[in-house]
Design an enzyme around this catalytic site. Sequence first.
Site, PDB file in Angstrom:
ATOM      1  N   ASP A  12       0.856  -1.196   0.000  1.00  0.00           N
ATOM      2  CA  ASP A  12       0.000   0.000   0.000  1.00  0.00           C
ATOM      3  C   ASP A  12       0.888   1.240   0.000  1.00  0.00           C
ATOM      4  OD1 ASP A  12      -2.300   1.589   0.047  1.00  0.00           O
ATOM      5  OD2 ASP A  12      -2.274   1.730   2.229  1.00  0.00           O
ATOM      6  N   SER A  13       0.275   2.356  -0.355  1.00  0.00           N
ATOM      7  CA  SER A  13       0.996   3.625  -0.289  1.00  0.00           C
ATOM      8  C   SER A  13       1.275   4.010   1.169  1.00  0.00           C
ATOM      9  CB  SER A  13       0.166   4.716  -0.960  1.00  0.00           C
ATOM     10  OG  SER A  13      -1.124   4.754  -0.375  1.00  0.00           O
TER      11      SER A  13
ATOM     12  N   TYR B 129      -0.603   8.638  -2.680  1.00  0.00           N
ATOM     13  CA  TYR B 129      -0.523   8.367  -4.113  1.00  0.00           C
ATOM     14  C   TYR B 129      -1.717   9.010  -4.839  1.00  0.00           C
ATOM     15  CZ  TYR B 129       3.060   4.634  -3.771  1.00  0.00           C
ATOM     16  OH  TYR B 129       4.202   3.906  -3.583  1.00  0.00           O
ATOM     17  N   GLY B 130      -2.807   9.210  -4.069  1.00  0.00           N
ATOM     18  CA  GLY B 130      -4.083   9.614  -4.668  1.00  0.00           C
ATOM     19  C   GLY B 130      -4.081  10.948  -5.387  1.00  0.00           C
TER      20      GLY B 130
ATOM     21  N   CYS C 228      -3.603  -0.993  -2.284  1.00  0.00           N
ATOM     22  CA  CYS C 228      -3.870   0.414  -2.615  1.00  0.00           C
ATOM     23  C   CYS C 228      -4.766   0.510  -3.854  1.00  0.00           C
ATOM     24  CB  CYS C 228      -2.527   1.103  -2.885  1.00  0.00           C
ATOM     25  SG  CYS C 228      -2.683   2.835  -3.312  1.00  0.00           S
ATOM     26  N   ASN C 229      -5.915   1.128  -3.679  1.00  0.00           N
ATOM     27  CA  ASN C 229      -6.843   1.285  -4.813  1.00  0.00           C
ATOM     28  C   ASN C 229      -6.215   2.127  -5.912  1.00  0.00           C
ATOM     29  OD1 ASN C 229     -10.002   0.517  -4.025  1.00  0.00           O
ATOM     30  ND2 ASN C 229      -8.655   0.792  -2.292  1.00  0.00           N
ATOM     31  N   THR C 230      -5.501   3.175  -5.508  1.00  0.00           N
ATOM     32  CA  THR C 230      -4.909   4.078  -6.498  1.00  0.00           C
ATOM     33  C   THR C 230      -3.863   3.332  -7.329  1.00  0.00           C
ATOM     34  OG1 THR C 230      -5.285   5.905  -4.964  1.00  0.00           O
ATOM     35  CG2 THR C 230      -3.766   6.307  -6.768  1.00  0.00           C
TER      36      THR C 230
ATOM     37  N   GLU D 164      -6.064   9.720   8.491  1.00  0.00           N
ATOM     38  CA  GLU D 164      -4.654   9.737   8.929  1.00  0.00           C
ATOM     39  C   GLU D 164      -4.510  10.510  10.243  1.00  0.00           C
ATOM     40  OE1 GLU D 164      -1.545   8.892   7.159  1.00  0.00           O
ATOM     41  OE2 GLU D 164      -2.834   7.583   6.000  1.00  0.00           O
TER      42      GLU D 164
ATOM     43  N   CYS E 149     -11.188   2.935  -1.534  1.00  0.00           N
ATOM     44  CA  CYS E 149      -9.955   3.490  -0.970  1.00  0.00           C
ATOM     45  C   CYS E 149      -9.652   2.744   0.324  1.00  0.00           C
ATOM     46  CB  CYS E 149     -10.129   4.987  -0.695  1.00  0.00           C
ATOM     47  SG  CYS E 149      -8.721   5.733   0.154  1.00  0.00           S
ATOM     48  N   THR E 150      -8.373   2.491   0.542  1.00  0.00           N
ATOM     49  CA  THR E 150      -7.953   1.738   1.736  1.00  0.00           C
ATOM     50  C   THR E 150      -8.440   2.340   3.048  1.00  0.00           C
ATOM     51  OG1 THR E 150      -5.931   3.032   1.529  1.00  0.00           O
ATOM     52  CG2 THR E 150      -5.830   0.711   0.857  1.00  0.00           C
ATOM     53  N   HIS E 151      -8.585   3.661   3.071  1.00  0.00           N
ATOM     54  CA  HIS E 151      -8.893   4.317   4.341  1.00  0.00           C
ATOM     55  C   HIS E 151     -10.391   4.314   4.682  1.00  0.00           C
ATOM     56  CE1 HIS E 151      -4.833   5.581   3.761  1.00  0.00           C
ATOM     57  NE2 HIS E 151      -4.818   6.358   4.817  1.00  0.00           N
TER      58      HIS E 151
END
Length: 276
Positions: free
Chosen positions: A10-11, A42-43, A74-76, A153, A191-193
């Site tokens: 992941d980023s 990365y997004g 990571c989706n991005t 974050e 998205c991961t978050h």
Amino acid sequence: MTTPTIGVFDSGFGGLTVLRALVTRAPQARYAFIGDTARLPYGSKSRRTIARYAAQSARFLVEQQHAEYLVIACNTASALALDAIKEAVPASVSVIGVIEPGAEAARRASMTGDVLVIATDATVQSHAYAAACRAQGLRALEKACPLLVPLVEEGWIDHPVTAEVIRIYLDELLAEAAAAGLNPDVLVLGCTHYPLLKPVFRQMIPASMLIIDSAESAADKLVMYLCYDLGTPPPVAPGDPVMKFFATDSVEKFERLGSRFLERPVGNVELVDLGG
Ligand code: DGL
């Protein structure tokens, strides 16, 4: 192959939501997770930069951690760099992104064929989810929610500001869907978050709308690969999974925030330098 080694990339540490889903399903695999925290997010970056960064992490997992499977949490990176990642590692390594499994899960969940996708700017601009949904016979409306990654974050999961931001994004998205004549019954968290904010999304969307977490879908896909390669489902007898963690920046922050995503303590994070 008895104990497969699974590399997860992941980023940052958001991808630990994917690792969490993986260890529930295959607790006896070996895991190596790298978060490219020095270069997060990365997004908001270009395809070229994301592809270069992601290929470096993929090579690290395969060449130095001997990963036989790669899960691009990571989706991005999945949206913009899956081909670059596959090219960077030997063909024998199975590479799984989160976009296709997310779209497949949306197809299984949707009755109307219309779905909503929320993700980072770069993921939305790539239209990777729209294309993957189209391949599944779905119509997808995508929306970038760039404020959500920094809020998560910051640890503002239950914060009223985060709830208000989500409300604004969802109001806009639902209005756009209505204007486009769509009747969406699925919301994809691209998205991961975002899985950390799932309870907030749940409260704010119609009760009949289902939420698809692409972390869960990607983990299901990896288990399918393992079943095929092992000739049997991976054992699920409880035990502590073997997990190694790597980060390209502050190990302390990774350990502190990572446990929130993994829902178990994250320790012994190793600092690595992936080069320029
Ligand atoms: N991991 C990214 C994703 O899932 C979110 C964080 C970032 O922008 O790097 O799209």
